[in-house]
Every structure is written in C-alpha cells, then in structure tokens.
Design a protein around this motif. Sequence first.
Motif, PDB file in Angstrom:
ATOM      1  N   UNK A  27      10.171   4.301  -2.093  1.00 12.21           N
ATOM      2  CA  UNK A  27       8.969   5.076  -2.409  1.00 12.21           C
ATOM      3  C   UNK A  27       9.166   6.548  -2.037  1.00 12.21           C
ATOM      4  N   UNK A  28       9.809   6.800  -0.910  1.00 10.82           N
ATOM      5  CA  UNK A  28      10.054   8.187  -0.477  1.00 10.82           C
ATOM      6  C   UNK A  28      11.054   8.878  -1.407  1.00 10.82           C
ATOM      7  N   UNK A  29      12.049   8.103  -1.887  1.00  7.33           N
ATOM      8  CA  UNK A  29      13.033   8.657  -2.816  1.00  7.33           C
ATOM      9  C   UNK A  29      12.358   9.103  -4.103  1.00  7.33           C
ATOM     10  N   UNK A  36       0.809  -1.234   0.000  1.00  4.85           N
ATOM     11  CA  UNK A  36       0.000   0.000   0.000  1.00  4.85           C
ATOM     12  C   UNK A  36       0.836   1.275   0.000  1.00  4.85           C
ATOM     13  N   UNK A  37       1.980   1.273   0.709  1.00  3.42           N
ATOM     14  CA  UNK A  37       2.686   2.540   0.870  1.00  3.42           C
ATOM     15  C   UNK A  37       3.245   3.099  -0.451  1.00  3.42           C
ATOM     16  N   UNK A  38       3.787   2.244  -1.338  1.00  5.54           N
ATOM     17  CA  UNK A  38       4.218   2.811  -2.624  1.00  5.54           C
ATOM     18  C   UNK A  38       3.052   3.446  -3.392  1.00  5.54           C
ATOM     19  N   UNK A  39       1.861   2.850  -3.284  1.00  4.94           N
ATOM     20  CA  UNK A  39       0.695   3.424  -3.977  1.00  4.94           C
ATOM     21  C   UNK A  39       0.330   4.780  -3.367  1.00  4.94           C
ATOM     22  N   UNK A  40       0.397   4.847  -2.039  1.00  4.43           N
ATOM     23  CA  UNK A  40       0.112   6.115  -1.356  1.00  4.43           C
ATOM     24  C   UNK A  40       1.140   7.170  -1.762  1.00  4.43           C
ATOM     25  N   UNK A  41       2.416   6.760  -1.767  1.00  8.95           N
ATOM     26  CA  UNK A  41       3.491   7.704  -2.100  1.00  8.95           C
ATOM     27  C   UNK A  41       3.304   8.259  -3.501  1.00  8.95           C
TER      28      UNK A  41
END
Lengths: 326, 442
Positions: free
Chosen positions: A176-178, A147-152
């Motif tokens: 994902x943050x990068x 989920x987090x990459x999709x959110x990012x």
Amino acid sequence: MAFTPVKDKYRSKVGEVTLGATREQGGTRAYTITVGGEATLPFLHFEGEIPNRPVVALEVWDVAPADWNPCFEPFYGDVYNNPAAWAKKCVEEFGADLVVLRLRGADPDVKDASPEDCAKVVKDVLAAVGCPLVVLGCGKAEKDNQIMPAVAEAAAGENLLLGVAEQENYKSLTAACMVHKHNIIAQSPIDINICKQLNILITEMNLPPNRIVIDPTIAALGYGLEYGYSIMERARNGALGGDSMLAMPMIGNVGYEVWRVKEANASAAEYPGWGEQEARGILWEATTAMALLQAGMDIVVMRHPKAAGLIKQNIDELMVKTSYEG
Amino acid sequence: MGLTGLEIFKQLPKTNTGDCGFPTCLAFAMALAAGKTSLEKCPHVSEEAKEALGAAAAPPIRLVKVGTGDTAVELGDETELFRHDKRFYHPTAIAVLISDTEDVAARVKDFGELEFDRVGLHFVTDMVALKNASGDAAKFKAAAEAVAAGTKRPMVLISEDVAAMEAAATAVAAGKPLLYAATGENYEAMTALAARLGCPLAVKGNGLADLSDLVEKVVKLGHKDLVLDSGSRDTSQVLADLTQIRRLAVKKRYRPFGYPAMAFTSKDDPFAEVVQAGVYLSKYAGLVVMKASKKEELLPLLSWRQNLFTDPQKPIQVEPKAVAVGEVTPDSPVYITTNFSLTYYIVEGEVESSKIPAWIVPVNTDGISVLTAWAAGKLTGEAINKALKKDDMESKVNHKTLVLPGYVAVLSGSTEEATGWKVMVGPREASGIPKFAKANFA
C-alpha cells in the motif's frame, strides 16, 4: 596533561525521512517534517551534525476512548467524538508538531469501523490540520490489512506515515505504501535482529530505506523502559557504525504505553506514598519520553498536553549547539 | 596512557589463586588493563607492585563515598558508556536543595518522607544539599546542625566562602559531607579544609579545560576524594560536559577526569526540573542537585534510575514460592505467573487492587516473563505442576482450578493434563485482573 575533547568518528549517519507533502508536492499539507539525519549520538552537537530536531506528536483516536484517565477530560473532553476537531486542538492549542491518528474504532471488538469509515476519518483529519499525519491501525492484523490499503488510497499524495508493519504481517502495508507513496512504520518486538530483518524484508519489496521509520517497541517507565532504551541505543550505534538496515529514524508510542500503567493512573487516595495523580502521570510520561530521546528517538508520540509541552521544551534546550572549539 | 595487560601481568604474583574472582593472574591483568576491575581485588599483590602499577591499575573513575554507615552514598567507579556493554554500577545520587534561609528543620522533615515502595523495591532520595544562601557563617553552621539532627542521610554543603564552609563543615564533619566547592579562587584553603576534615570535595571549574587544570592543582595538594562540576548549567552543554568527562575517564584513562561528576538543575518549574535532571541521570552524572521535592516529582525520576542501573544480563527474580495476597480462604483463586520480578509484582499489585484475596504461584522460569518463558519452554504444564506440588497448593485450597495468564492460553490443555487441575484462562495483561476477578470470584 591538557584537556582535549573526545570526538568519536562514525562511519555513517542516520537516514532522513520526510513526512507530508505540500500542494506543490502533490499533497495538501501546509508544511512537511523531516526527521533523522543525525551524524552523532543524541544531542552531541560538538562532534556531528544534527540537522533535524526530534518531533512531538499527539495521539488522536477515531472513537471516544472509553477508559482514558479523567484527567484528560478538561483537554479533550469536548472533542473526543470529533477526531478532526481533536486533531486541530492538538496542533493549534497544544503545539503538537504532528498528529498520530489511531484507528481504534476499526477493531471488531470496538466499533468494527469499515475501511470506508476509516478512510473518511483520515480525510476529515487531513482537512482539519495542516501538519503531516501518522495513521495507525487498530492492532489486529487481519482487520488492519483491510483498512490500511483503503486509507493509503484515499490519502494518496499526502505522504503519510502508516503503521504498523510487523515481521509476520508487512506485505500488505508495504504494498500500500509503495503504490500510494507513503512511509511505513516497521515494528519489532524489542529485538534488534528482528528490527533489522524486517527492514530488509520491506526494502526487498522495493520500498526504499528513506521511507521507513523504526518502532523498536517501547515500554513505560518502570515496566521495562530500559529494554527499549538499550535497543534504541544499540540501533543508533549500529546506524552510526554503518549498518544501513538500522539507519532509520525511530518512533515510540510513549503516551499509549504510559497511560496504561498504574503509576500514571492511580489516585493519591489509593497510593498516598506516591503523591498527586495528574502531576505523577504527566511526569511518568515526560520521564519516559526524556529517556528515549537520550537513546535516539526521533518521533515521540505523546498524550498529555502538559507532558508534550515539557518534552518540546527539553528538545529545544537539547538542540542548543555545543562546541569545544576556541 | 596506561599499561598493557602483559606489563601488568609481570607485576602480579602469578600464583593463579583465583582469589580475585578471575581464573588466572593473566586474565586478571587483562581485566585491569581494560579498566574492568581494580588492583585491590588481589589480596596477594606486593607493595612494590602496587606502587609500580599505581595509576594504571586504578579504576577509570574513582569510587567516592559521601556520608557514613548505612546511609553512605557511593559515587563513581563506572566502567561503561552504554549500559548494554556491561552495566552501570552506582546509581546517580539525588540531592534535594535546601537554603539556610528556609525553615531547615521543617524542610528536612519533609525530605525524610521522600522514600517510596514500588514493585517490591524501596527507593530513597539520597542526600540533602544545604546552600549558604544567607552568606552568614553562623547561620550556615546552625542550618547544617539542623540537617544533621533531622536526617542520617549525607549532606552536600554549598558555599564558596571558606570561612562559612569551615564553620558548617567542622560542626558536621563526623557525617562526612561533600564540600562544594573548590574553585579557582579558593581551592588552596578549601582543599586544606577537606583534607583536614577527611571529607570529599567538589571541584567546580569554569568549563572543562579550567576544570581539568583545577583538578590537577587540587590533587597536587594531596586530596583525591573529588567530585567534578564543569560549572555549566544549560542542559545541552551539561550533557556534552558529562559525556566528555565520562569518555575521557573511561576511554582515555585521563586522570584529571577520573572522578564522579555532578550536575545542578537550572529550571524553576519543578516539572521541567525533573526532565532536566533525568537527562543528567541518564548520561553520566554521579550526583544531581535539584530543588523539586514532592513525591510525585521524585518517584518518576527514582524509578528511571532503578530501571537504568539494573544489570541487563540478570533479570531480577522473586523466590518461586506461593504467596497469599490478602486474607485467603480455602476458596480463594490461584493465579499462575512467572518469577520475573517485574511480572510478579505487577500481577501482585493488580490482585491486591482487585480486593479479592488470592494465591499467586510464581513458576520458576529463571526470572523471565510469561511470553518469553513460554517461548523458551520454561513455562509448561509440567513446570506449573511442579510449582503447584512444591507449594502443596492442594492442601491450601479446596478446589482444583487455576488461572493461567491469557498470553499462554495455548498451554491450557497440557496444563490440565499435567496437573489434573482445571484451567481458567485469565486476562492477557495484568491490568485486566481486577475486572476478571470481579466477574469470576466476587
């Protein structure tokens, strides 16, 4: 003998992290928040600059919480099923500096919300409030990595704070943050060596230190609060002493921890010796937050609006400058 | 300031008896120089040496006693800025403020209720602070007598009027109250009164420089059982002042600040007061005077005090011995946990609230928690077997099933092998016990 104040000299200071991005900066936030930057121990204005005040966040869930104490009903009952309205209420009515959105519903045992569902909730909340946003996964690493990459990606440009990265699971979130230019929460289990190590691992992936916030893991008052307190004190002393891998602002999930314990929830009928429940719970939360602020916490994540109000007031008072000159 | 370890060593008997708790006189001298112990620990030191070492050997912060007997409160004698460097020793005393214009007897009766039981520990609210709000000496005296009649706990008497203080303090002097306060205006008479009655004395300055001067004047008059108040009342300034007092005492051996410090809350809202008092308790106040007086207001503060003043090196342990919770029968379930007191009492509390009587077997893990003990190899199938055998659990219950903490489900196989008991994996968090018990044992 004459009184001469002791002003300690420090080799370094805490790094600053900025959350959120305005339209000019590629996001849609009404304002940004910068935390960290302290050049002294908590609130000791007389010996060093404290450029940014610690901030208070309120916690919002993507699903209606099944087991929150009934004392939250009057505050959030009407918005439990609407994260966007809930977030708006936290900011506009309860004065939260920012909002922490916990994607509890992504947990396969809760609602197993899909990455698309999660991204949509994040977008809805971003549309409802102008403050910077923190987004936490459901706590199950495998699902969070979906989920987090999709959110990012969905919130690219908003400069969110995303969590959590752990020693055993940091690569996917760091990447994902990068790629989408967000900040990261690096969580370590009440262990200063792992805290440092994780920051090294994350920076080795080329996410700069000014995009990392430390979550050293805290426990509630009465349940080992002193461990987190001492870890934060040690980390802050390390930061001021020049250890760049400890020199990040710190975050603590105060409300989440406190409202799991008996002392916050048990009724006066059950424990007549402990006094009235809601007042006790509010003060259990406020006392936990107060203590961690004295140890160096920069982002306090809270739950009860009254506890949050007390802590905002405490921060205001502690930000009053002191000096022993003249 | 202060002497080096070697200078101190020259004055010691050099007999290495170890009676001071250190292996050699040199080690003791080094500890003295660092302010980590006090000269009284050596029973053999000569009078001349005592004189010579004088202030250098005194602890950085004097120990001041308020009250008498079991309820006496000890303030000060701290050696650290941070608990992780060693530990804090004397928990901040909390005094509840009562005015002599109130129904003192009733207030004192309520004060007596401010004691708490939590995780096997007993917390008390330490003192009554009685304020001469009426400005009337006779009224102050009568109120002090009412407090003394209502509680054995020590008192802080608050008045800057020496005549009123004399009337009240003389009446209750046997209880060794703390007299608050000597100020720039009254210090000669107030110090003489405290010295005559043998009571500890608070010194109230107008800022730290003024406080420092005033302490030196009071000490010159021969009184040394002092408690310091910088006079500040705003949260940020009080935090700064308390920090300076502690730093100067511990790091610089600055004698005028070598006494415990006190602080007063300034908020009217009791919730805000608790938070403010918490700041002072966290950062170096030996005594905090506050108005909040309800159970739900004091319990969080006293719980934080308990947390803060624990020894970071020594986890608190319970005796590793099976405990029956409720009216157990041979059918009652058996829960396994560790003897780390926090873990144990949380489990006990949850078993209790499940309302299903049960045995708890705390395995001896040297006082560490379930996951840590597992990681350290202290919570193993064999250790669980030893605990079951030691407490002869087979004779206490008619089944051979135990509940293992959910976090160490991985121990199931080795536990069944070592013990011959059947393993049920319990919840990860103790908070899941009531639900678990109802589902399995009701």
